[in-house]
Design an enzyme around this catalytic site. Structure first.
Site, mmCIF file in Angstrom:
data_model
loop_
_atom_site.group_PDB
_atom_site.id
_atom_site.type_symbol
_atom_site.label_atom_id
_atom_site.label_comp_id
_atom_site.label_asym_id
_atom_site.label_seq_id
_atom_site.Cartn_x
_atom_site.Cartn_y
_atom_site.Cartn_z
ATOM 1 N N SER A 157 31.642 41.871 42.318
ATOM 2 C CA SER A 157 32.523 40.739 42.610
ATOM 3 C C SER A 157 33.292 40.276 41.372
ATOM 4 O O SER A 157 34.517 40.110 41.420
ATOM 5 C CB SER A 157 31.719 39.582 43.204
ATOM 6 O OG SER A 157 30.698 39.155 42.333
ATOM 7 N N ARG A 192 30.582 52.922 41.327
ATOM 8 C CA ARG A 192 29.468 53.863 41.498
ATOM 9 C C ARG A 192 29.586 54.633 42.802
ATOM 10 O O ARG A 192 29.199 55.787 42.878
ATOM 11 C CB ARG A 192 28.135 53.112 41.458
ATOM 12 C CG ARG A 192 27.748 52.568 40.089
ATOM 13 C CD ARG A 192 26.353 51.971 40.094
ATOM 14 N NE ARG A 192 26.264 50.819 40.991
ATOM 15 C CZ ARG A 192 25.619 50.810 42.144
ATOM 16 N NH1 ARG A 192 25.017 51.902 42.582
ATOM 17 N NH2 ARG A 192 25.572 49.714 42.882
ATOM 18 N N LYS A 230 26.225 37.646 31.435
ATOM 19 C CA LYS A 230 25.666 36.339 31.094
ATOM 20 C C LYS A 230 24.157 36.376 31.266
ATOM 21 O O LYS A 230 23.598 35.712 32.143
ATOM 22 C CB LYS A 230 26.309 35.252 31.964
ATOM 23 C CG LYS A 230 27.822 35.124 31.729
ATOM 24 C CD LYS A 230 28.452 34.064 32.584
ATOM 25 C CE LYS A 230 29.931 33.931 32.267
ATOM 26 N NZ LYS A 230 30.588 32.884 33.095
ATOM 27 N N ALA A 236 34.224 34.046 41.100
ATOM 28 C CA ALA A 236 35.059 35.177 41.489
ATOM 29 C C ALA A 236 35.886 34.893 42.741
ATOM 30 O O ALA A 236 37.062 35.261 42.820
ATOM 31 C CB ALA A 236 34.183 36.411 41.697
ATOM 32 N N LYS A 289 23.048 28.574 31.012
ATOM 33 C CA LYS A 289 23.514 27.769 32.151
ATOM 34 C C LYS A 289 22.979 28.301 33.465
ATOM 35 O O LYS A 289 22.810 27.535 34.429
ATOM 36 C CB LYS A 289 25.041 27.685 32.162
ATOM 37 C CG LYS A 289 25.761 29.027 32.255
ATOM 38 C CD LYS A 289 26.093 29.448 33.650
ATOM 39 C CE LYS A 289 26.746 30.820 33.667
ATOM 40 N NZ LYS A 289 27.130 31.258 35.023
ATOM 41 N N ASN A 322 23.080 31.388 41.155
ATOM 42 C CA ASN A 322 21.889 30.781 40.559
ATOM 43 C C ASN A 322 21.553 29.450 41.219
ATOM 44 O O ASN A 322 20.386 29.162 41.490
ATOM 45 C CB ASN A 322 22.099 30.617 39.051
ATOM 46 C CG ASN A 322 22.115 31.956 38.340
ATOM 47 O OD1 ASN A 322 21.085 32.520 38.022
ATOM 48 N ND2 ASN A 322 23.312 32.488 38.104
#
Length: 335
Positions: free
Chosen positions: A14, A35, A109, A143, A194, A259
């Protein structure tokens, strides 16, 4: 006539797809490494990524391939958008095809488990390049919103400011505004920690806690992120910028955040395994929490939210015990 810059984007997830679109809209020649051949074929034939954004048309000049050597041929920039925990293995297979002048840009990240290294450190180690050839792009960048052309900004951090400015130009569009920085450490830590704080905010939301509690976690989360970053040599001002506070607020507040969503599942009573199945995509905060906590201990930095999230993810405490642990800490001056 100035030659158009070229970029190879690995992979077709994404955020990789969103960044590839940004680059293409900015006038950069882009090749996406996918991939799966069906994804590459769809991008080339239909100018769409059917797995992530089937409703969004990609720039016509954007192409895709499953061949890493072909993707990297002549590339000015290699943009890496893969899970942090798979970076080392994947990059080792791609490294022989990276050009001697190619700037490697990390979108990752997370902190590597075991080594506790940031993505830029893994890149220099595995690819055998100097740190001034490694840049980091980080900021409040969902995104889906970017694919819809909604306004966004980010920080391009690199020790070599010329390289930072070149990538800045390569991804500057009317809807995406990149700023430059030399503080790679601060940008990477802001982006990694974060995610852990967003887990905590998601849990609070899932447990029915209000905006006061969520704001407390965001604010105190920024404080502990800044403490760790400064202890590791970063500039505190970086954590007040796009890659720090900006990314933290977006990731903690948006339902589009993986998250936060994962944390909300936990707060509603799901186990870690159930939340993983429900979220489906990589949730870097879950993978990186323990490694971030190890960095904090190495640098003698107190990170109570990260500590509590790590204990909860490893089922050392219950939800109620985690909430109590954060609220019952001794009062102290705010800093």
């Amino acid at each position: 006539m100035t030659q158009r810059p070229s970029a190879a984007v690995f992979s077709a997830g994404s955020w990789g797809t969103a960044l590839a679109k940004i680059l293409g809209d900015a006038g950069t020649d882009v090749t996406v490494h996918a991939r799966r051949s069906e994804i590459a074929d769809a991008i080339n034939r239909e100018h769409r990524n059917p797995h992530y954004f089937p409703d969004i048309e990609l720039p016509a000049a954007l192409t895709a391939t499953t061949d890493p050597a072909a993707a990297l041929t002549g590339a000015d920039f290699l943009v890496l958008s893969i899970p942090a925990q798979t970076l080392r293995t994947a990059l080792a297979s791609w490294a022989p095809h990276i050009g001697s002048d190619t700037v490697i840009v990390s979108l990752m990240k997370g902190i590597e488990q075991g080594s506790h290294l940031r993505a830029s450190q893994i890149i220099t180690e595995v690819a055998g390049v100097n740190a001034d050839r490694v840049a980091v792009l980080s900021g409040p960048n969902l995104a889906r919103e970017i694919m819809d052309g909604q306004p966004a900004a980010a920080t391009v951090a690199c020790p070599d400011q010329d390289a930072a400015h070149r990538f800045q130009r390569a991804c500057h569009t009317p809807y995406f505004r990149p700023y430059t920085s030399s503080d790679v450490t601060g940008c990477e830590l802001g982006g990694a920690v974060k995610n852990v704080i967003a887990l905590a905010v998601g849990i609070a939301d899932g447990m029915g806690m209000g905006h006061n509690a969520q704001a407390m976690l965001i604010t105190r989360g920024l404080a502990e992120t800044t403490r760790l970053a400064v202890a590791m040599g970063a500039d505190a001002a970086t954590l007040a910028g796009l890659s720090g506070l900006g990314d933290l607020v977006t990731t903690c507040s948006s339902p589009l955040s993986r998250n936060r969503t994962f944390g909300s599942h936990l707060g509603q009573g799901m186990s870690v395994q159930e939340a993983t199945a429900a979220t489906r995509q990589t949730t870097e905060g879950v993978k990186s929490a323990e490694a971030i906590l190890a960095l904090a201990r190495d640098h003698d930095v107190e990170m109570p939210i990260t500590d509590t999230m790590s204990a909860l993810l490893h089922e050392k405490v219950t939800l109620d015990e985690a909430a109590a642990a954060l609220m019952q800490r001794p009062p102290k001056p705010e800093r």
